[in-house]
Design a protein around this motif. Structure first.
Motif, PDB file in Angstrom:
ATOM      1  N   VAL A 648       0.885  -1.166   0.000  1.00  0.00           N
ATOM      2  CA  VAL A 648       0.000   0.000   0.000  1.00  0.00           C
ATOM      3  C   VAL A 648       0.923   1.217   0.000  1.00  0.00           C
ATOM      4  O   VAL A 648       1.471   1.617   1.024  1.00  0.00           O
ATOM      5  CB  VAL A 648      -0.936   0.035   1.212  1.00  0.00           C
ATOM      6  CG1 VAL A 648      -1.856   1.255   1.127  1.00  0.00           C
ATOM      7  CG2 VAL A 648      -1.772  -1.232   1.285  1.00  0.00           C
ATOM      8  N   GLU A 672      -3.472  -1.431   4.908  1.00  0.00           N
ATOM      9  CA  GLU A 672      -2.543  -2.558   4.835  1.00  0.00           C
ATOM     10  C   GLU A 672      -2.658  -3.469   6.043  1.00  0.00           C
ATOM     11  O   GLU A 672      -2.565  -4.700   5.926  1.00  0.00           O
ATOM     12  CB  GLU A 672      -1.105  -2.036   4.697  1.00  0.00           C
ATOM     13  CG  GLU A 672      -0.116  -3.137   4.352  1.00  0.00           C
ATOM     14  CD  GLU A 672       1.209  -2.611   3.805  1.00  0.00           C
ATOM     15  OE1 GLU A 672       2.059  -3.435   3.446  1.00  0.00           O
ATOM     16  OE2 GLU A 672       1.382  -1.359   3.735  1.00  0.00           O
ATOM     17  N   LYS A 685      -2.175  -4.504  -5.639  1.00  0.00           N
ATOM     18  CA  LYS A 685      -1.451  -3.352  -5.099  1.00  0.00           C
ATOM     19  C   LYS A 685      -2.409  -2.201  -4.840  1.00  0.00           C
ATOM     20  O   LYS A 685      -3.361  -1.993  -5.598  1.00  0.00           O
ATOM     21  CB  LYS A 685      -0.362  -2.908  -6.081  1.00  0.00           C
ATOM     22  CG  LYS A 685       0.696  -3.982  -6.336  1.00  0.00           C
ATOM     23  CD  LYS A 685       1.736  -3.497  -7.329  1.00  0.00           C
ATOM     24  CE  LYS A 685       2.813  -4.554  -7.570  1.00  0.00           C
ATOM     25  NZ  LYS A 685       3.842  -4.118  -8.535  1.00  0.00           N
ATOM     26  N   MET A 686      -2.106  -1.445  -3.795  1.00  0.00           N
ATOM     27  CA  MET A 686      -2.933  -0.292  -3.465  1.00  0.00           C
ATOM     28  C   MET A 686      -2.034   0.927  -3.262  1.00  0.00           C
ATOM     29  O   MET A 686      -0.810   0.805  -3.067  1.00  0.00           O
ATOM     30  CB  MET A 686      -3.734  -0.545  -2.183  1.00  0.00           C
ATOM     31  CG  MET A 686      -4.779  -1.634  -2.334  1.00  0.00           C
ATOM     32  SD  MET A 686      -5.980  -1.658  -0.978  1.00  0.00           S
ATOM     33  CE  MET A 686      -5.045  -2.469   0.299  1.00  0.00           C
ATOM     34  N   ALA A 698      -1.583   6.467  -7.354  1.00  0.00           N
ATOM     35  CA  ALA A 698      -2.772   5.659  -7.073  1.00  0.00           C
ATOM     36  C   ALA A 698      -3.527   5.272  -8.330  1.00  0.00           C
ATOM     37  O   ALA A 698      -4.296   4.294  -8.327  1.00  0.00           O
ATOM     38  CB  ALA A 698      -3.711   6.422  -6.133  1.00  0.00           C
ATOM     39  N   LYS A 701      -2.920   1.574  -9.755  1.00  0.00           N
ATOM     40  CA  LYS A 701      -2.997   0.487  -8.780  1.00  0.00           C
ATOM     41  C   LYS A 701      -4.325  -0.263  -8.925  1.00  0.00           C
ATOM     42  O   LYS A 701      -5.274   0.237  -9.512  1.00  0.00           O
ATOM     43  CB  LYS A 701      -2.865   1.036  -7.349  1.00  0.00           C
ATOM     44  CG  LYS A 701      -1.599   1.834  -7.105  1.00  0.00           C
ATOM     45  CD  LYS A 701      -0.333   1.023  -7.353  1.00  0.00           C
ATOM     46  CE  LYS A 701       0.927   1.846  -7.066  1.00  0.00           C
ATOM     47  NZ  LYS A 701       2.164   1.121  -7.427  1.00  0.00           N
ATOM     48  N   ASP A 702      -4.362  -1.432  -8.308  1.00  0.00           N
ATOM     49  CA  ASP A 702      -5.605  -2.196  -8.340  1.00  0.00           C
ATOM     50  C   ASP A 702      -6.703  -1.461  -7.585  1.00  0.00           C
ATOM     51  O   ASP A 702      -7.864  -1.470  -7.989  1.00  0.00           O
ATOM     52  CB  ASP A 702      -5.374  -3.576  -7.722  1.00  0.00           C
ATOM     53  CG  ASP A 702      -4.398  -4.397  -8.532  1.00  0.00           C
ATOM     54  OD1 ASP A 702      -4.813  -4.948  -9.568  1.00  0.00           O
ATOM     55  OD2 ASP A 702      -3.211  -4.463  -8.155  1.00  0.00           O
ATOM     56  N   PHE A 703      -6.341  -0.862  -6.470  1.00  0.00           N
ATOM     57  CA  PHE A 703      -7.280  -0.025  -5.725  1.00  0.00           C
ATOM     58  C   PHE A 703      -6.525   1.219  -5.287  1.00  0.00           C
ATOM     59  O   PHE A 703      -5.507   1.126  -4.591  1.00  0.00           O
ATOM     60  CB  PHE A 703      -7.826  -0.767  -4.495  1.00  0.00           C
ATOM     61  CG  PHE A 703      -8.899  -0.008  -3.751  1.00  0.00           C
ATOM     62  CD1 PHE A 703     -10.244  -0.154  -4.080  1.00  0.00           C
ATOM     63  CD2 PHE A 703      -8.571   0.859  -2.720  1.00  0.00           C
ATOM     64  CE1 PHE A 703     -11.231   0.538  -3.408  1.00  0.00           C
ATOM     65  CE2 PHE A 703      -9.556   1.559  -2.033  1.00  0.00           C
ATOM     66  CZ  PHE A 703     -10.889   1.405  -2.375  1.00  0.00           C
ATOM     67  N   GLY A 704      -7.005   2.370  -5.704  1.00  0.00           N
ATOM     68  CA  GLY A 704      -6.327   3.610  -5.383  1.00  0.00           C
ATOM     69  C   GLY A 704      -7.236   4.590  -4.689  1.00  0.00           C
ATOM     70  O   GLY A 704      -8.448   4.610  -4.905  1.00  0.00           O
ATOM     71  N   VAL A 716     -10.128   2.144  -9.406  1.00  0.00           N
ATOM     72  CA  VAL A 716      -9.824   0.708  -9.413  1.00  0.00           C
ATOM     73  C   VAL A 716      -9.348   0.262 -10.793  1.00  0.00           C
ATOM     74  O   VAL A 716      -9.591   0.923 -11.807  1.00  0.00           O
ATOM     75  CB  VAL A 716     -11.077  -0.121  -9.028  1.00  0.00           C
ATOM     76  CG1 VAL A 716     -11.491   0.145  -7.597  1.00  0.00           C
ATOM     77  CG2 VAL A 716     -12.242   0.175  -9.977  1.00  0.00           C
ATOM     78  N   THR A 727      -6.526   3.666 -13.949  1.00  0.00           N
ATOM     79  CA  THR A 727      -7.673   3.179 -13.186  1.00  0.00           C
ATOM     80  C   THR A 727      -8.988   3.734 -13.735  1.00  0.00           C
ATOM     81  O   THR A 727      -9.012   4.725 -14.464  1.00  0.00           O
ATOM     82  CB  THR A 727      -7.551   3.599 -11.720  1.00  0.00           C
ATOM     83  OG1 THR A 727      -7.296   5.004 -11.677  1.00  0.00           O
ATOM     84  CG2 THR A 727      -6.451   2.843 -11.029  1.00  0.00           C
ATOM     85  N   CYS A 743     -13.282  -0.585   0.086  1.00  0.00           N
ATOM     86  CA  CYS A 743     -12.051  -1.305  -0.272  1.00  0.00           C
ATOM     87  C   CYS A 743     -12.187  -2.795   0.051  1.00  0.00           C
ATOM     88  O   CYS A 743     -11.869  -3.646  -0.786  1.00  0.00           O
ATOM     89  CB  CYS A 743     -10.861  -0.704   0.495  1.00  0.00           C
ATOM     90  SG  CYS A 743      -9.307  -1.576   0.214  1.00  0.00           S
TER      91      CYS A 743
END
Length: 825
Positions: A648, A672, A685-686, A698, A701-704, A716, A727, A743
């Motif tokens: 994260v 995290e 990854k975040m 961000a 990333k997979d989730f920002g 996302v 994203t 999240c």
């Protein structure tokens, strides 16, 4: 049809009256003049969806059943907000509250029902309401406020839906129920208890075996609470009575029609007056009144045929299965709930939130109760209706249609055979009331070839999606060998070891108890006894995801990096990356790392792109000792090798940066701490950036999370690999708590829905961002349920693998030369 100019007047614009109009114009378009009148000042709407409206998840417009175009196209006159007040049967004329005089040739009463109000002291206080129509919803919204206490009397479906709606508005809700568990007419005590637990997870308290004594006054004429018979007092600023309904028969009784508990009708829905028919919750047929929508819709079909002069069977009360979504949880019930003379077979997976019970009498299936995963419900119901001896099927019956036929029939053919055996009127999609015949007719008649097309044309599987597997099976059944590639490739086989796709495997594993990947292969009819490097890790992951508490992790079914908890390098050595929460470290950790580097002669130390420190060139036999020393300094595995949460990444945020709008570092650490250790379909990854300058990157990333002055923008599906992808915007929220809730839901949805080795980017592209938003943003109950499942799973996942391996390293970490290692790997 009597004559082309027949005037048909329908009193009641609820679901029964509206469905009758729809059936009639479909059967005999333009053959008569139809007038529909309703007492409510709204267009006809789907009463089942009142709870989402109450919760703010849908609008009144979104649940409308008839639009203006339909009315214009079919010449239907609709009069809203004008209740019928009298019937002159001789003149065949209806009088309304507004003074209208409406003549008819055939009159249909669809007056519905009235909610029961308990005669408790204080029942007339302001703030005491029922939950029956949009007017009740408006009243509840006007009187309720977030954080205030509310009490719902009645733990049946209607009461729980009211509770869910109020909880969705932020009220603290307590459900008071007279019976020993909620929904006792549909669920046994076990399923009722699981439902109560699920409600508790959503902040709804249930008080069962409780009798209400009085509603308390706050001194101003408004409700202050509910006093129970045992003396307990439950505070309430809003009290909802949801204790049942009573057929509305006043108009019929005043007109001199024969009335019992409801308006008495025959099997053609005719009343004691040949010119008047009735249907819906207001009628009584063969000693029964009705509250579920399925028999009401059956009545509408029969009455439409009768009004159109078409032949057909009369109305008959047929066994009905109840498939409901209660506060986001699916339940299914049919037949008997059990008894002293019955055998019961149960299967429960508490961690997955799934339960099913079969009731067997005289070697025949006599009842079924399902909670959670209810996809096999229609098949059980069909088996029950056939009433055939179970014989050898009994031992496998609990596992559902895919396995009941035995090991030789497993695979896609078994699934197709299961849906092929269902009758055309079997309901496949409980959310939208779509039957098998409707789906297959749409596929054949409109040339549909994909799940998305079926959803668009029939609404089947378009809501919760739990019936997607059955809809896919119907596609395969209809398209057969000529199925276009799009349909065949919707869920391609995992590998050459099996014909099953990822989705099919996941669906079936969810119905099986915990087992190893090898055992699952045997059950699922794998072509090879031990699988391959492609299918074994996938099966291992799916099993662990389905059974987080009881799952058996198989190291031999993992890639080498996950097996040794370090990344192998091109020279046969390994890299070790300890976790640094949110990218933070300390002098103590840095000194420990420096000492370890010297102690084990580690050649390279590098800061990674994810704000951690990578120790490169660690010999395999040194790994346990390196881990032990890192553990001693308070550090755990960073899972830099894992199909799971990696990092994260954060910027310094508002604590240090003059542009920072929020505490991005603190939020990153929280995320995290909650999510570390979770196994996922791929690496995850975040990042949290403290302002739109986005220093933490961000947006790849997979989730920002991007902090802004007014809150947090959530994005996302990004990645920065070979195929750079930015994203997609997911939503914007105001608080850290909302960030964390969404999240967790997003991660769990990804864990449960994505295919193994599918990153979030291709996953979202495959299923569509709208579906992701619908599940983790729009559907509050679904989001909270996903979060609850993730947290339950995490109680078993937040374990440092280095600690146990350092204590007992095993033979794999014995000294071997590099060439031998390369050969072994």
């Amino acid at each position: 049809m009597n004559t082309p100019r027949d005037r048909i007047l329908v009193i009641g614009a609820g679901m029964a009256g509206t469905r009758l109009v729809q059936e009639l114009v479909a059967l005999a378009p333009g053959a008569c003049d139809i007038t529909l009148i309703g007492a409510e000042p709204h267009a006809p709407y789907d009463r089942i969806m009142l709870s989402p409206v109450l919760a703010g998840e849908k609008t009144a417009e979104a649940i409308r059943l008839l639009d203006d175009d339909f009315l214009d196209r079919h010449g239907v006159t609709f009069l809203a907000g004008d209740a019928a007040t009298g019937i002159d049967r001789v003149a065949r004329r209806v009088t309304t509250a507004a003074g209208r005089q409406l003549d008819y040739d055939r009159l249909v009463l669809a007056t519905g029902s009235q909610p029961i109000r308990l005669p408790l002291p204080g029942a007339a206080l302001k703030g005491v309401v029922t939950f029956r129509d949009l007017g009740d919803v408006d009243t509840m919204l006007a009187l309720g406020r977030p954080g205030a206490p509310a009490v719902v009397i009645g733990g049946g479906l209607l009461g729980l839906e009211a509770a869910a709606g109020l909880a969705g508005r932020g009220m603290k809700v307590t459900v008071v129920h007279l019976a020993g568990h909620v929904m006792e007419r549909q669920l046994d005590a076990e399923a009722g208890g699981m439902l109560a637990d699920a409600l508790a997870a959503r902040g709804i308290t249930t008080v069962t075996a409780a009798n209400s004594r009085a509603i308390l006054d706050d001194g101003t004429g408004r409700v202050a609470g509910l006093e129970l018979a045992d003396g307990r007092v439950l505070p309430a600023e809003l009290l909802v009575m949801a204790v049942g309904i009573r057929p509305e028969t006043g108009l019929a009784r005043a007109a001199g029609l024969e009335v019992g508990r409801g308006i008495l009708v025959d099997d053609r829905l005719g009343t004691s007056d040949p010119a008047i028919a009735a249907l819906g919750e207001c009628v009584e047929f063969d000693g029964q009144c009705f509250g579920l929508v399925a028999p009401l819709y059956d009545q509408a079909k029969v009455l439409a045929r009768a009004l159109a002069g078409r032949p057909g069977d009369g109305f008959a009360v047929r066994p009905t299965a109840t498939r409901l979504k209660v506060s986001g949880v699916d339940v299914f019930s049919a037949g008997s709930l059990g008894g002293a003379d019955a055998e019961e077979i149960t299967l429960r997976d508490a961690a997955r939130g799934s339960y099913r019970k079969l009731v067997i009498r005289n070697d025949r299936l006599d009842g079924v109760v399902m909670y959670g995963d209810v996809a096999d419900g229609p098949w059980f119901f069909e088996t029950m209706r056939k009433a055939e001896p179970l014989g050898a099927l009994r031992d496998r019956l609990i596992f559902g249609p895919a396995f009941a036929a035995g090991p030789s029939a497993t695979g896609a053919d078994a699934a197709t055979a299961a849906v092929a055996a269902l009758a055309d009127d079997t309901e496949i999609c409980g959310c939208n009331g779509v039957c098998k015949g409707t789906i297959t007719a749409a596929i054949a008649g409109q040339g549909l070839t994909s799940l998305d097309e079926v959803r668009a044309h029939t609404k089947a599987s378009a809501s919760c999606g739990s019936c997607s597997g059955q809809v896919k099976a119907l596609l395969g059944l209809c398209l057969g060998g000529s199925a276009p590639a799009e349909a065949e490739d919707a869920d391609p086989a995992i590998c050459s070891c099996t014909d099953l796709g990822h989705d099919a495997v996941r669906a079936r594993l969810g119905d099986l108890p915990a087992m190893t990947a090898i055992q699952a292969m045997a059950v699922l009819g794998w072509k090879t006894p031990e699988g391959c490097s492609k299918c074994r890790p996938a099966l291992n992951y799916y099993l662990l995801c389905a059974h987080p508490a009881a799952g058996v992790d198989d190291p031999a079914s993992r890639f080498v990096n996950e097996r040794v908890h370090a990344n192998i390098q091109k020279d046969g050595t390994f890299s070790v990356v300890p976790r640094m929460w949110g990218g933070l470290t300390s002098a103590t950790e840095l000194r420990a790392i420096a000492d370890i580097v010297d102690r084990y002669d580690i050649p390279t130390v590098k800061v990674t792109g994810g704000q951690r420190i990578d120790l490169l060139g660690v010999r395999k036999q040194d790994l346990p000792a390196v881990w032990r020393d890192l553990n001693a300094a308070g550090m755990v595995s960073g899972h830099a090798y894992a199909k799971g949460l990696r990092t994260v990444k954060t910027c310094v945020g508002s604590e240090w940066c003059r542009f920072g709008t929020q505490d991005s570092t603190g939020l990153g650490v929280k995320l995290e701490r909650i999510t570390w250790g979770a196994w996922m379909p791929h690496k995850f990854k975040m990042a949290v950036s403290g302002c739109p300058r986005n220093c933490a990157e961000a947006t790849i990333k997979d989730f920002g999370v991007i902090c802004v002055d007014s809150g947090y923008e959530l994005v996302v599906g990004g990645n920065g690999g070979i195929h750079l992808r930015g994203t997609d915007p997911l939503t914007k929220v105001s608080t850290e708590a909302e960030v964390i809730e969404i999240c967790l839901a997003f991660i769990q949805f990804y864990r449960e829905d994505a295919r193994y080795l599918e990153r979030t980017a291709p996953w979202i592209e495959r299923i569509g961002l709208d579906r992701v938003k619908a599940v983790v943003v729009t559907d509050t109950a679904a989001r909270q349920a996903l979060g609850a499942r993730f947290l339950a799973s995490q109680t078993h996942a937040r374990v440092d693998p280095w600690a146990s391996l350092a204590a007992a390293p095993g033979a794999e970490f014995a000294t071997i030369d590099v060439p031998a290692r390369r050969a072994a790997e």
